[in-house]
Design an enzyme around this catalytic site. Sequence first.
Site, short mmCIF file in Angstrom:
data_model
loop_
_atom_site.label_atom_id
_atom_site.label_comp_id
_atom_site.label_asym_id
_atom_site.label_seq_id
_atom_site.Cartn_x
_atom_site.Cartn_y
_atom_site.Cartn_z
N GLU A 225 47.34 42.45 61.94
CA GLU A 225 47.83 43.22 61.66
C GLU A 225 49.05 43.84 61.69
OE1 GLU A 225 48.77 46.72 59.56
OE2 GLU A 225 47.07 47.63 61.45
N CYS A 259 50.07 52.34 58.81
CA CYS A 259 50.57 51.07 58.18
C CYS A 259 49.94 51.25 56.79
CB CYS A 259 49.69 50.31 59.04
SG CYS A 259 48.04 50.44 59.32
#
Length: 451
Positions: A225, A259
């Site tokens: 990720e 994020c």
Amino acid sequence: MMHSVNPATGETFASHEPLDEQGIESALALAEEQATKWRLTSMDERTQLLSAIADRFDAHRDGLAEMATKEMGKHIREARAEVEKCGTALRYFAEHGPAMLEPEKIPGGKGELRWLPIGPVLAVMPWNFPYWQVIRFLTPTVLAGNVGLLKHASNVQGVGKLIADMVIEAGGPEGLFQNLAIPSGPVAGIIKDDRIRAATLTGSEPAGRAVAEVAGGALKKVVLELGGSDPFIVMPSADMDDAVETAVKARLQNSGQSCICGKRMIAHADIYDEFAERFTEALCSKRAGDPFDEESDIGPLSSEEQRQTVLDQLDKAKKAGGQLTGAEKPDGEGAYLHPGLLTGLDPAGEMRDEEVFGPVAMLFEAKDVDDAIRIANITPYGLGSAVFTSDADEQEAFITGLDAGMTAINQMTASTPEAPFGGVKNSGHGRELARFGLHEFMNLKSVFRAD
């Protein structure tokens, strides 16, 4: 030596001696030994441990939150919420996880499919959500029958130790979950070690590429990720009050260091001027301040180095023709940066490749749905996305057209234990959370039975 530095004051308040080669070897040997035992435990034993860990998160919420605030500057309100979220996820998997691992009959009655553990897994985790990111790894690891080794970010070693201690205090056996106090240098060697069966990383794109290259050479599976530059799209049919309020919240979550923060705001031409005026006023009215002060809007960035990275990105954007409103650097100590907004940039310009990890948004104008999708997809990232529209046809167009792992309709993107989390393109591959995240590091075994 790794140091815990309070980004609000610049004070170094703790130091951590990294493991030497022998310490790493001892940790790997212990993980291998425990893996042969934990894989044989009952599902009841695993879920009871998850519930017991959750109890410790609840009981020590305030102290755990204070450590995160001191180590990486997270506002104390958000730190408490993060700790509470960890307890929620642990209990969700304790309750619903066993059903995700039930054997499945092979069509025709010839056998079944079994989900089995694979062994020790290495997690390389970031500082921005120092508890939540780890729990997203630890929870499925325990439930799957695997064991975990954590390489946490160097600036949040205090958090890493607290988590490992709570696992032991909750009744977890030695070696089930270990916090490896190491810098990034030894990571490649650990991944290559035959005792490690897989790796997962949440972090920067360069770090992800490095881990993927090592893991690929060693034939180890990885889940990555790697962040994003998420679009936040506002169409004429949107509830403007809700869109503006949510856009500000999305961009300023964790002082902009998330994020899945909305980073690139995209407003339809028909409402662009109204949205731009209201969003700019609302965003730039927020101020950075003491993260322990309940009245401040956001805390500092995680370090002086991180603030300088954002300031350098803003200089680059201005040289590319962007106009910057706000984003003032306050006088005095601390890695503070007030919120700001960049306009006038070419959506296809150099900033499309940048993830601005701080409280500054970019704003673009779109002619129609197709143009909004074009602008949204022009970045090499594809993690989350958010769209504000009450038009059902537009909603479907965005769901199918946005190149992202997640799309939120009339709300901001968020992670939750019930839904898989992850992205496409340079945002990485694989999924965390839900049954998909649980299955990532398991052996799907086909079992055939004679009639």
